[in-house]
Design a protein around this motif. Structure first.
Motif, PDB file in Angstrom:
ATOM      1  N   ALA A 120      82.466  87.215  48.580  1.00 26.53           N
ATOM      2  CA  ALA A 120      81.627  88.362  48.901  1.00 26.53           C
ATOM      3  C   ALA A 120      81.424  89.240  47.671  1.00 26.53           C
ATOM      4  CB  ALA A 120      82.250  89.170  50.026  1.00 26.53           C
ATOM      5  N   LEU A 121      82.475  89.432  46.891  1.00 28.24           N
ATOM      6  CA  LEU A 121      82.338  90.215  45.662  1.00 28.24           C
ATOM      7  C   LEU A 121      81.448  89.510  44.644  1.00 28.24           C
ATOM      8  CD1 LEU A 121      85.949  91.599  45.171  1.00 28.24           C
ATOM      9  CD2 LEU A 121      83.901  92.868  45.769  1.00 28.24           C
ATOM     10  N   VAL A 122      81.586  88.207  44.533  1.00 30.57           N
ATOM     11  CA  VAL A 122      80.750  87.449  43.589  1.00 30.57           C
ATOM     12  C   VAL A 122      79.283  87.532  43.999  1.00 30.57           C
ATOM     13  CG1 VAL A 122      80.242  85.135  42.728  1.00 30.57           C
ATOM     14  CG2 VAL A 122      82.599  85.921  42.848  1.00 30.57           C
ATOM     15  N   LEU A 123      79.003  87.354  45.301  1.00 34.46           N
ATOM     16  CA  LEU A 123      77.617  87.451  45.768  1.00 34.46           C
ATOM     17  C   LEU A 123      77.063  88.853  45.579  1.00 34.46           C
ATOM     18  CD1 LEU A 123      77.485  85.317  49.027  1.00 34.46           C
ATOM     19  CD2 LEU A 123      76.235  84.957  46.912  1.00 34.46           C
ATOM     20  N   LYS A 124      77.869  89.864  45.794  1.00 34.31           N
ATOM     21  CA  LYS A 124      77.408  91.234  45.589  1.00 34.31           C
ATOM     22  C   LYS A 124      77.024  91.453  44.136  1.00 34.31           C
ATOM     23  CE  LYS A 124      78.769  96.031  45.462  1.00 34.31           C
ATOM     24  NZ  LYS A 124      78.176  96.350  44.194  1.00 34.31           N
ATOM     25  N   PRO A 153      71.294  93.079  41.084  1.00 38.33           N
ATOM     26  CA  PRO A 153      70.033  93.353  40.373  1.00 38.33           C
ATOM     27  C   PRO A 153      68.790  93.113  41.228  1.00 38.33           C
ATOM     28  CG  PRO A 153      71.499  92.078  38.982  1.00 38.33           C
ATOM     29  CD  PRO A 153      72.120  92.123  40.346  1.00 38.33           C
ATOM     30  N   ALA A 154      68.814  92.062  42.045  1.00 40.62           N
ATOM     31  CA  ALA A 154      67.674  91.800  42.924  1.00 40.62           C
ATOM     32  C   ALA A 154      67.558  92.903  43.974  1.00 40.62           C
ATOM     33  CB  ALA A 154      67.831  90.438  43.591  1.00 40.62           C
ATOM     34  N   ALA A 166      65.456  95.260  52.226  1.00 38.91           N
ATOM     35  CA  ALA A 166      65.747  94.543  50.990  1.00 38.91           C
ATOM     36  C   ALA A 166      66.950  93.624  51.169  1.00 38.91           C
ATOM     37  CB  ALA A 166      65.991  95.535  49.854  1.00 38.91           C
ATOM     38  N   ALA A 167      67.975  94.114  51.844  1.00 40.40           N
ATOM     39  CA  ALA A 167      69.165  93.293  52.097  1.00 40.40           C
ATOM     40  C   ALA A 167      68.827  92.114  52.999  1.00 40.40           C
ATOM     41  CB  ALA A 167      70.264  94.137  52.716  1.00 40.40           C
ATOM     42  N   LEU A 168      68.010  92.348  54.016  1.00 40.45           N
ATOM     43  CA  LEU A 168      67.608  91.271  54.917  1.00 40.45           C
ATOM     44  C   LEU A 168      66.814  90.200  54.178  1.00 40.45           C
ATOM     45  CD1 LEU A 168      67.500  90.227  57.838  1.00 40.45           C
ATOM     46  CD2 LEU A 168      65.370  91.515  58.094  1.00 40.45           C
ATOM     47  N   ILE A 215      67.981  86.270  53.757  1.00 40.47           N
ATOM     48  CA  ILE A 215      67.096  85.161  54.122  1.00 40.47           C
ATOM     49  C   ILE A 215      66.861  84.249  52.927  1.00 40.47           C
ATOM     50  CG2 ILE A 215      64.726  84.612  54.796  1.00 40.47           C
ATOM     51  CD1 ILE A 215      64.843  87.107  56.608  1.00 40.47           C
ATOM     52  N   ALA A 216      66.693  84.833  51.742  1.00 42.11           N
ATOM     53  CA  ALA A 216      66.475  84.026  50.542  1.00 42.11           C
ATOM     54  C   ALA A 216      67.700  83.181  50.196  1.00 42.11           C
ATOM     55  CB  ALA A 216      66.117  84.932  49.368  1.00 42.11           C
TER      56      ALA A 216
END
Length: 70
Positions: A20-24, A29-30, A45-47, A51-52
């Motif tokens: 979770a920390l790595v994905l955050k 930046p995105a 934006a989070a949604l 999805i992406a």
């Protein structure tokens, strides 16, 4: 030795937190681009990012489950 034992006992908590920390850190930046530059609400934006990410995982795994017919 105590550190290894503590990590062993805490693996149920630490293993989900580490990815979770790595994905955050990778998606921050995105998220900033979508939220600040494109003026999208934070939840939207989070949604879109979720999805992406799931779409990319699905697209990369699809050929393994459904190989092209020869």
């Amino acid at each position: 030795m105590a550190i290894v034992y503590t990590l062993y006992l805490g693996k149920e908590i630490l293993l989900p937190i580490a990815p979770a920390l790595v994905l955050k850190l990778l998606l921050q930046p995105a998220m900033r681009f979508l939220h600040e530059r494109l003026r999208l609400p934070g939840a939207l934006a989070a949604l879109l990012l979720i999805i992406a990410v799931f779409g990319a995982i699905t697209a990369s795994a699809f050929p393994f489950f459904f190989p092209p017919s020869a």
